[in-house]
Motif scaffolding. Structure first.
Motif, PDB file in Angstrom:
ATOM      1  N   SER A 120      81.132  27.998  26.467  1.00  0.00           N
ATOM      2  CA  SER A 120      81.926  29.215  26.354  1.00  0.00           C
ATOM      3  C   SER A 120      83.027  29.178  27.392  1.00  0.00           C
ATOM      4  O   SER A 120      82.843  28.638  28.499  1.00  0.00           O
ATOM      5  N   ASN A 121      84.178  29.737  27.032  1.00  0.00           N
ATOM      6  CA  ASN A 121      85.333  29.766  27.921  1.00  0.00           C
ATOM      7  C   ASN A 121      86.052  31.098  27.745  1.00  0.00           C
ATOM      8  O   ASN A 121      86.003  31.696  26.671  1.00  0.00           O
ATOM      9  N   SER A 122      86.722  31.526  28.781  1.00  0.00           N
ATOM     10  CA  SER A 122      87.445  32.791  28.705  1.00  0.00           C
ATOM     11  C   SER A 122      88.737  32.695  29.508  1.00  0.00           C
ATOM     12  O   SER A 122      88.929  31.769  30.307  1.00  0.00           O
ATOM     13  N   GLY A 123      89.633  33.659  29.278  1.00  0.00           N
ATOM     14  CA  GLY A 123      90.893  33.684  29.997  1.00  0.00           C
ATOM     15  C   GLY A 123      92.012  33.016  29.228  1.00  0.00           C
ATOM     16  O   GLY A 123      91.837  32.528  28.108  1.00  0.00           O
ATOM     17  N   GLU A 124      93.173  32.949  29.849  1.00  0.00           N
ATOM     18  CA  GLU A 124      94.355  32.392  29.195  1.00  0.00           C
ATOM     19  C   GLU A 124      94.205  30.902  28.899  1.00  0.00           C
ATOM     20  O   GLU A 124      94.820  30.387  27.963  1.00  0.00           O
ATOM     21  N   LYS A 125      93.410  30.201  29.685  1.00  0.00           N
ATOM     22  CA  LYS A 125      93.238  28.754  29.502  1.00  0.00           C
ATOM     23  C   LYS A 125      91.935  28.413  28.792  1.00  0.00           C
ATOM     24  O   LYS A 125      91.439  27.290  28.903  1.00  0.00           O
ATOM     25  N   ALA A 126      91.401  29.367  28.036  1.00  0.00           N
ATOM     26  CA  ALA A 126      90.125  29.131  27.360  1.00  0.00           C
ATOM     27  C   ALA A 126      90.222  27.967  26.380  1.00  0.00           C
ATOM     28  O   ALA A 126      89.322  27.118  26.314  1.00  0.00           O
ATOM     29  N   VAL A 127      91.306  27.896  25.612  1.00  0.00           N
ATOM     30  CA  VAL A 127      91.481  26.821  24.626  1.00  0.00           C
ATOM     31  C   VAL A 127      91.606  25.475  25.331  1.00  0.00           C
ATOM     32  O   VAL A 127      90.977  24.482  24.940  1.00  0.00           O
TER      33      VAL A 127
END
Length: 398
Positions: free
Chosen positions: A228-235
């Motif tokens: 899982s990733n979050s924030g503007e740089k998640a991708v």
């Protein structure tokens, strides 16, 4: 060899089966406006992108040897031109594959082979409490970001087209809920090596990677990878994590200099197409410098392989190739009568009455079976055009 070439020329058509080959050495960098030496900075950025893409290592550009090379980037460029992308000026660059590979070898940085796993992406986006599957031609900012980052890393992605079969084959609720069996069944129509399910909720991403053929998803007990990733740089973080996984799985550290060779025999080659397909596949391996053909006899071919890496690394790469099965190794005895070398295997029965024979110590031969193209996949035209590899029971020695 001439007879083999004639056999190939005689083929009208034949099916091609290959993994995805990624264009590793081309890039396009947007030029910074109002900045001095923007072209020079773009060349450095372009070379850094190529280094990361070829090596599969985001930390590769920190290597001291590569840091020195970045300052002399013109030595590694093979072509350069100006262009535009979305109204912004760009610098298009092509880098020399041999020079980049040599640099990575000198720096002892891994090389991630250009033949890479193709990943099918099921993307579900939640907006205003509605969950929808994002198709290939959807106007999705998230999908566009995923594609851009995947290109930078050299990670092949396939997105479902969204036709009737896709829409009726799987529901957004199945993907969101992580039900493996429906995912596998809906993915089988695509010729991919793995399946990635991504669930987006605003700036948060949850993803599951099934690193297996779609037909086995939900059938075998192989556990998927997830994150899982979050924030503007998640991708960016997600694509980097998946790319790092595959690069670590397939990367090879190539020695800068090596004269090591190994003899490899392949059996059950049915025709000339099998031969040239095998030869091409071997030459693509990062651990292989070049090949010499030692013998072609009936349905077998023996190569002398010049290695850039160790034999163990070569065998690891060979073990990851499709269509090859490891067999019991044999020894190759080179026998000399006068100045005439004769080559036999340890299973051959030969007698040398009243002759002086000097024996050179036996060499080990790696032996593999070549599976080739399945008969069921061949077309009628191919079956009629193909000719067997048997060369009238003769032997070609090189």
């Amino acid at each position: 060899m001439q007879r083999l070439a004639l056999l190939v020329l005689g083929l009208v058509c034949f099916p091609v089966f290959a993994l995805t080959n990624v264009d590793l050495y081309q890039t396009e960098i947007v030029l910074e406006q109002g900045v001095d030496n923007s072209d020079a900075k773009a060349r450095v950025s372009g070379m850094e992108e190529i280094i990361i893409r070829v090596s599969g290592d985001v930390e590769a550009t920190s290597n001291p040897v590569i840091q020195k090379a970045l300052k002399q980037n013109s030595q590694y460029l093979s072509q350069i031109s100006h262009g535009q992308r979305e109204g912004q000026p760009t610098l298009k660059m092509g880098f020399s594959p041999p020079h980049i590979r040599s640099l990575l070898s000198q720096a002892q940085v891994p090389i991630w082979p250009a033949t890479r796993a193709n990943v099918l992406v099921w993307l579900v986006e939640e907006e205003q409490y509605e969950r929808n599957i994002t198709w290939e031609h959807s106007d999705s900012r998230l999908l566009s970001q995923m594609r851009d980052e995947a290109v930078k890393r050299g990670l092949p992605l396939t997105v479902p087209v969204g036709d009737f079969d896709d829409i009726t084959g799987v529901a957004a609720s199945d993907l969101w809920g992580g039900f493996a069996r429906p995912v596998g069944e809906a993915s089988q129509r695509y010729p991919v090596d793995a399946v990635l399910v991504v669930r987006s909720d605003g700036n948060a991403l949850r993803w599951t990677l099934y690193d297996q053929k779609p037909k086995t998803i939900g059938i075998t007990r192989q556990a998927p990878l997830s994150g899982s990733n979050s924030g503007e740089k998640a991708v960016l973080k997600m694509i980097n994590q998946i790319s790092d996984y595959y690069a670590k799985k397939s990367g090879v550290v190539v020695a800068s200099e090596s004269s090591e060779t190994v003899k490899v025999r392949f059996t059950t080659l049915k025709n000339a197409v099998d031969f040239f397909s095998l030869e091409k596949s071997l030459k693509k391996l990062s651990s292989v410098a070049s090949l010499d053909i030692l013998k072609i006899q009936r349905d077998q071919v023996t190569f002398n392989v010049h290695l850039l890496a160790s034999q163990a690394q070569f065998e690891q790469e060979l073990g990851r190739m499709d269509k090859v099965i490891r067999l019991e190794n044999k020894s190759l005895n080179t026998q000399t009568i006068g100045s005439v070398p004769l080559t036999t295997t340890d299973s051959d029965e030969s007698t040398w009455d009243n002759r002086a024979v000097d024996l050179i110590p036996a060499e080990q031969v790696l032996t593999y079976e070549w599976e080739g193209i399945p008969i069921a996949a061949e077309t009628e035209d191919t079956q009629e055009a193909e000719s067997p590899l048997v060369l009238e029971e003769s032997v070609i020695e090189y």
